[in-house]
Design a protein around this motif. Structure first.
Motif, PDB file in Angstrom:
ATOM      1  N   GLU A  25       0.647  -1.702   0.341  1.00  0.00           N
ATOM      2  CA  GLU A  25       0.301  -0.012  -0.108  1.00  0.00           C
ATOM      3  C   GLU A  25       1.096   1.538   0.060  1.00  0.00           C
ATOM      4  N   GLU A  26       0.487   1.960  -0.862  1.00  0.00           N
ATOM      5  CA  GLU A  26       1.234   3.908  -0.815  1.00  0.00           C
ATOM      6  C   GLU A  26       1.019   3.805   0.693  1.00  0.00           C
ATOM      7  N   ASP A  27       2.810   4.388   0.980  1.00  0.00           N
ATOM      8  CA  ASP A  27       3.393   4.668   2.111  1.00  0.00           C
ATOM      9  C   ASP A  27       3.364   4.148   3.018  1.00  0.00           C
ATOM     10  N   ALA A  28       2.939   2.347   2.858  1.00  0.00           N
ATOM     11  CA  ALA A  28       3.108   2.116   3.755  1.00  0.00           C
ATOM     12  C   ALA A  28       4.308   1.309   4.420  1.00  0.00           C
ATOM     13  N   TYR A  29       3.925   0.126   5.422  1.00  0.00           N
ATOM     14  CA  TYR A  29       5.643  -0.454   5.495  1.00  0.00           C
ATOM     15  C   TYR A  29       5.502  -1.622   5.362  1.00  0.00           C
ATOM     16  N   GLU A  30       4.484  -2.384   5.251  1.00  0.00           N
ATOM     17  CA  GLU A  30       4.075  -3.859   5.567  1.00  0.00           C
ATOM     18  C   GLU A  30       3.924  -4.834   4.557  1.00  0.00           C
ATOM     19  N   PRO A  31       4.900  -5.086   3.462  1.00  0.00           N
ATOM     20  CA  PRO A  31       4.070  -5.338   2.119  1.00  0.00           C
ATOM     21  C   PRO A  31       2.929  -6.729   2.241  1.00  0.00           C
ATOM     22  N   LEU A  32       2.420  -7.068   1.356  1.00  0.00           N
ATOM     23  CA  LEU A  32       1.783  -8.909   1.827  1.00  0.00           C
ATOM     24  C   LEU A  32       1.732  -9.301   0.639  1.00  0.00           C
ATOM     25  N   VAL A  33       3.172 -10.636   1.269  1.00  0.00           N
ATOM     26  CA  VAL A  33       4.114 -11.325   0.625  1.00  0.00           C
ATOM     27  C   VAL A  33       2.310 -12.265   0.099  1.00  0.00           C
ATOM     28  N   LEU A  34       3.326 -13.128  -1.755  1.00  0.00           N
ATOM     29  CA  LEU A  34       1.869 -12.948  -2.528  1.00  0.00           C
ATOM     30  C   LEU A  34       2.241 -14.492  -2.649  1.00  0.00           C
ATOM     31  N   LEU A  35       1.252 -15.813  -2.317  1.00  0.00           N
ATOM     32  CA  LEU A  35       1.624 -17.063  -2.763  1.00  0.00           C
ATOM     33  C   LEU A  35       1.989 -16.690  -4.375  1.00  0.00           C
ATOM     34  N   PRO A  36       3.438 -18.067  -4.348  1.00  0.00           N
ATOM     35  CA  PRO A  36       3.455 -18.405  -5.573  1.00  0.00           C
ATOM     36  C   PRO A  36       2.779 -18.564  -7.304  1.00  0.00           C
ATOM     37  N   PHE A  37       1.584 -18.329  -7.352  1.00  0.00           N
ATOM     38  CA  PHE A  37       0.776 -18.489  -7.981  1.00  0.00           C
ATOM     39  C   PHE A  37       1.415 -17.822  -8.993  1.00  0.00           C
ATOM     40  N   ILE A  38       1.576 -16.700  -9.035  1.00  0.00           N
ATOM     41  CA  ILE A  38       2.108 -15.901  -9.717  1.00  0.00           C
ATOM     42  C   ILE A  38       3.252 -15.564  -9.717  1.00  0.00           C
ATOM     43  N   ARG A  39       4.434 -14.800 -11.162  1.00  0.00           N
ATOM     44  CA  ARG A  39       5.631 -15.334 -11.113  1.00  0.00           C
ATOM     45  C   ARG A  39       6.060 -13.969 -12.451  1.00  0.00           C
ATOM     46  N   LEU A  40       6.904 -13.903 -12.171  1.00  0.00           N
ATOM     47  CA  LEU A  40       7.251 -12.925 -12.955  1.00  0.00           C
ATOM     48  C   LEU A  40       8.573 -13.502 -13.250  1.00  0.00           C
ATOM     49  N   MET A  41       9.135 -13.811 -13.917  1.00  0.00           N
ATOM     50  CA  MET A  41      10.711 -14.669 -14.163  1.00  0.00           C
ATOM     51  C   MET A  41      10.660 -14.156 -15.808  1.00  0.00           C
ATOM     52  N   PRO A  42      12.393 -15.312 -16.253  1.00  0.00           N
ATOM     53  CA  PRO A  42      13.065 -15.493 -17.856  1.00  0.00           C
ATOM     54  C   PRO A  42      11.846 -16.387 -18.153  1.00  0.00           C
ATOM     55  N   SER A  43      11.598 -16.158 -19.760  1.00  0.00           N
ATOM     56  CA  SER A  43      10.954 -17.455 -19.727  1.00  0.00           C
ATOM     57  C   SER A  43      11.957 -18.766 -20.645  1.00  0.00           C
ATOM     58  N   PRO A  44      11.483 -20.248 -19.987  1.00  0.00           N
ATOM     59  CA  PRO A  44      12.997 -20.290 -20.358  1.00  0.00           C
ATOM     60  C   PRO A  44      13.781 -20.709 -21.903  1.00  0.00           C
ATOM     61  N   ASN A  45      13.076 -20.382 -22.455  1.00  0.00           N
ATOM     62  CA  ASN A  45      13.211 -20.760 -23.852  1.00  0.00           C
ATOM     63  C   ASN A  45      14.356 -18.920 -24.487  1.00  0.00           C
ATOM     64  N   THR A  46      13.740 -18.277 -24.310  1.00  0.00           N
ATOM     65  CA  THR A  46      13.444 -16.612 -24.836  1.00  0.00           C
ATOM     66  C   THR A  46      14.732 -16.527 -23.746  1.00  0.00           C
ATOM     67  N   GLN A  47      14.652 -16.300 -22.202  1.00  0.00           N
ATOM     68  CA  GLN A  47      15.095 -15.682 -20.970  1.00  0.00           C
ATOM     69  C   GLN A  47      14.677 -14.372 -20.828  1.00  0.00           C
ATOM     70  N   VAL A  48      13.620 -13.885 -21.740  1.00  0.00           N
ATOM     71  CA  VAL A  48      12.931 -12.366 -21.757  1.00  0.00           C
ATOM     72  C   VAL A  48      11.981 -12.951 -20.150  1.00  0.00           C
ATOM     73  N   ASN A  49      12.585 -11.895 -19.600  1.00  0.00           N
ATOM     74  CA  ASN A  49      11.213 -11.678 -18.340  1.00  0.00           C
ATOM     75  C   ASN A  49       9.752 -11.022 -18.665  1.00  0.00           C
ATOM     76  N   ALA A  50       9.153 -12.585 -17.920  1.00  0.00           N
ATOM     77  CA  ALA A  50       7.756 -13.044 -18.408  1.00  0.00           C
ATOM     78  C   ALA A  50       7.234 -13.162 -17.227  1.00  0.00           C
ATOM     79  N   CYS A  51       5.462 -12.998 -17.228  1.00  0.00           N
ATOM     80  CA  CYS A  51       4.411 -13.147 -16.553  1.00  0.00           C
ATOM     81  C   CYS A  51       3.795 -14.313 -16.319  1.00  0.00           C
ATOM     82  N   TYR A  52       3.670 -15.447 -15.585  1.00  0.00           N
ATOM     83  CA  TYR A  52       2.855 -16.464 -15.827  1.00  0.00           C
ATOM     84  C   TYR A  52       1.913 -16.661 -14.680  1.00  0.00           C
ATOM     85  N   PHE A  53       1.128 -17.534 -14.675  1.00  0.00           N
ATOM     86  CA  PHE A  53       0.056 -17.808 -13.693  1.00  0.00           C
ATOM     87  C   PHE A  53       0.347 -19.168 -13.577  1.00  0.00           C
TER      88      PHE A  53
END
Length: 744
Positions: free
Chosen positions: A677-705
């Motif tokens: 939250e804006e100007d807050a100090y306690e972020p909520l950690v998201l469960l890893p069902f959503i990932r931002l990671m390099p795609s295996p073939n292209t190594q380009v960062n992409a969002c995966y569900f």
């Protein structure tokens, strides 16, 4: 057997359906049959038992705190003993302990749990037992009596009708050594000073003063959803009161700040306030949020007394009405119903409103609308007091301030509002004619085109978190009708999953102390191979529970998500959103089920249906995401009690992300995403069902569900990155998270 509670029922020749069985009888029978029970077991037994009891075990965070701050070789008094848990936690520091149990059964349980000879137990009414101690003195007096339990008694020839814990503090205070401390759990009522026999002023007169008030957020206690306080009192008089929020995550930092009487940069870790004016931690929390919003908007602070001529209220007579006055608003004294300009718009009984007659310094229309904004609602909440039913009293209303632009700007804002209302009227007119005179569609279409603003839609996409904005931008940018329709279907499915992941993450991180009526038990097998319909079904049921929690215990709900404002929680739990998602999932199933080749005309018609739902969704979401950031942590370090981290802000449609340095309470894992939250100090950690990671073939960062669990790994899909849209990863944490869902 599955649990200690079931074993206890079996030992007592009863069953878990028997709600009349006393919890203490169960525990005592178990101990007498040499069953191994620790205090954690008792805590869980109390939490799961259907029988309400006043003998509630002291919260673990309280015993952890006392263990950290207690000196060595002390004499301890527990005026209200339950099971001996306080003494057990600090046993290594205790020279001798005296515990007062109200019944023989509790005394027996305590003896069996403690199993040492350093404690002495007295049995009987604690208020009477304490009279027998005479000249005995103690270094530490600590207790967790039942909250809100009123008692009539007489202390030093003065009659009282007050809460038991307040009276025990007063009576125990006479037994406190010169350098000793009192530690009790109390409600906000303890800080009230208005009554002639209020406990706090009496304590101060006899030389016992408040040192600190540590806020215990809603959910800390097993038998109540309200926030409480661990108060520390001593014979030392300080110039100010130390306050903070007490949680396991910040315990060491809070103890250090308190011992040094040093303020932290953030309220949770410690702040020094004027003792006599302190009434509520949440009030200060909201006042700080108000200050932040006021500074951000550059508004003027206006004392409310500069605006009002008079404030009137009605008697309890159902037939009473307010006398009409011009330039008047009606403000609810309970709840957060809209502030209105006339009595006909009232949503609750007139007896629950203040009629506020205003002078010429402010326009009633402007002030009524302002009180219903995010800032106005925060001001109203900050004025409320009361442990159970919170209300605004006239005295607090007269002491408050409102935050307004210059009067000339107020009128300009009202002019803008008038134009917005005109647009709404025009759209209502077009809609009405479209359905009543469909053959005039060409003329109506021209009227709609004049109002259409494409750039507004693209700007809105950029307010969304990247995992959603990236999909929606593909729909927006591409021209092919069939592809646009498919990207919209992907967006709705991803949105449904994103909603559930947010709720699951909040419950997983902070939901352990929630009452079971607020928890939806998920069948983990459904998530093993989740579909669009699965996410909608889970989300719809979780959102019902969340709406109930927000209504029953808003503070507990805010802390579930580590938020200060309600707008985001209201959005993700919205009924309208799940009406939209159910409808779009229904479309998808119908269209897939009929198969065959899709004609261009059919694709266009289907696209129109989905776009209608997208517009409805946008209306519900609005700009709520503006106040939140989805972040991916980078490197960081601790300094001055805070974690300083360089993060990427995953917002909008571009995958070259803005980087920003943030300060938070605890360290962040670079493998996780967080919602802050804006100007807050306690972020909520998201469960890893959503990932931002390099795609295996292209190594380009992409969002995966997350898509499903397979024997050879976890299938993840990207709804916008078609170069590497379907990948397999090895991640045991996802399997573990899904398995644990059944435990809830």
């Amino acid at each position: 057997m599955n649990s200690k509670l079931e074993q206890l029922y079996w030992l007592n020749n009863t069953n878990s359906e028997s709600i009349g069985t006393d919890v203490n009888e169960l525990i005592l029978t178990g101990l007498e049959n040499n069953m191994e029970l620790n205090y954690e077991d008792i805590y869980e037994i109390q939490k799961k038992s259907t029988r309400f009891t006043n003998e509630v075990i002291t919260p673990e965070i309280v015993t952890q705190f006392i263990k950290k701050v207690i000196a060595d070789d002390v004499d301890v008094l527990v005026p209200w003993n339950v099971y001996g848990e306080l003494i057990d936690a600090i046993a290594n520091h205790v020279k001798n302990s005296t515990l007062v149990s109200k019944s023989d059964m509790l005394a027996k349980i305590t003896n069996l749990m403690l199993r040492d000879d350093k404690h002495h137990i007295e049995t009987g009414d604690p208020l009477r037992v304490l009279d027998e101690y005479g000249e005995d003195k103690f270094d530490l007096i600590c207790s967790f009596p039942p909250l809100g339990y009123k008692v009539k008694t007489e202390i030093n020839n003065q009659k009282f009708n007050d809460e038991l814990n307040h009276l025990l503090i007063l009576k125990s205070s006479y037994l406190l050594r010169e350098k000793g401390q009192i530690a009790f759990v109390v409600t906000e009522n303890f800080f009230k000073r208005e009554k002639a026999n209020s406990i706090l002023p009496i304590l101060e007169k006899q030389g016992v003063h408040l040192d600190a008030a540590f806020y215990l957020p809603p959910g800390t206690l097993t038998n109540t959803g309200i926030g409480t306080y661990l108060v520390i009192l001593s014979h030392t008089k300080f110039n100010d009161l130390f306050i903070s929020e007490l949680k396991s995550e910040n315990l060491d930092q809070v103890v250090e700040s308190w011992k040094n009487r040093k303020e932290s940069k953030i309220l949770q870790n410690g702040k020094l306030v004027e003792c006599e004016s302190f009434t509520s931690y949440v009030k200060i929390e909201k006042e700080l949020e108000i200050k932040r919003l006021v500074n951000k908007s550059n508004l003027n602070t206006v004392p409310f007394t500069n605006l009002e001529i008079s404030i009137n209220s009605l008697s309890r007579n159902e037939n009473d009405t307010f006398e009409h006055h011009v330039n008047t608003i009606y403000l609810p004294s309970i709840g957060l119903s809209d502030v209105v300009e006339n009595q006909q718009e009232m949503k609750i009984k007139p007896q629950n409103y203040y009629q506020i007659i205003l002078n010429d310094n402010v326009n009633a229309s402007y002030l009524a609308i302002w009180f219903n904004t995010e800032l106005g609602l925060l001001v109203r909440e900050s004025l409320m007091s009361g442990s159970v039913i919170k209300r605004i009293n006239k005295k607090s209303l007269l002491r408050t301030s409102v935050y307004l632009p210059e009067k000339s700007i107020q009128q300009r804002i009202l002019n803008i509002q008038s134009k917005i209302d005109e647009f709404r009227n025009e759209l209502d007119s077009i809609e009405n004619k479209a359905w009543n005179y469909p053959n005039s569609y060409e003329e109506l279409n021209k009227r709609v085109e004049k109002l259409n603003r494409e750039e507004g839609f693209s700007e809105w996409i950029d307010t969304l978190p990247f995992p959603l904005a990236s999909i929606l931008y593909k729909y927006y940018a591409i021209k092919d009708v069939t592809s646009k329709k498919e990207f919209l279907l992907h967006f709705f499915e991803a949105f449904a999953q994103f909603q559930v992941v947010l709720m699951l993450s909040a419950y997983s991180k902070n939901g352990s102390n929630l009452d079971e009526k607020y928890i939806y038990n998920i069948d983990a097998s459904k998530i093993t191979r989740a579909t669009f319909g699965t996410w909608v079904h889970i989300g719809e049921n979780m959102s019902k529970k969340l709406r109930q929690l927000l209504e029953d215990s808003p503070e507990q709900c805010l802390r579930l998500f580590q938020h200060k404002r309600k707008g985001f929680i209201k959005m993700i739990s919205s009924k309208q959103i799940y009406n939209i998602l159910r409808k779009t999932n229904g479309y998808r199933n119908d269209w897939k089920g009929h198969g065959g080749v899709e004609s261009t005309t059919e694709a266009k018609n289907r696209l129109v249906l989905l776009e209608n739902e997208l517009h409805s969704l946008r209306k519900v979401i609005g700009d709520v995401n503006e106040g939140y950031q989805l972040i991916q942590p980078g490197t960081g370090h601790f300094s001055f009690g805070l974690y300083h981290c360089n993060c990427k802000l995953l917002k909008g449609t571009r995958n070259t992300f803005i980087e920003k340095n943030i300060e938070v309470l605890n360290g962040l894992d670079i493998d996780n995403l967080y919602l802050l939250e804006e100007d807050a100090y306690e972020p909520l950690v998201l469960l890893p069902f959503i990932r931002l990671m390099p795609s295996p073939n292209t190594q380009v960062n992409a969002c995966y569900f997350y898509n499903r669990l397979d024997q050879d790994g976890v299938r993840m899909v990207s709804y916008y990155f078609d170069q590497d849209a379907d990948v397999k990863i090895q991640d045991n944490s996802i399997q573990s998270i899904i398995d644990n869902l059944n435990i809830n």
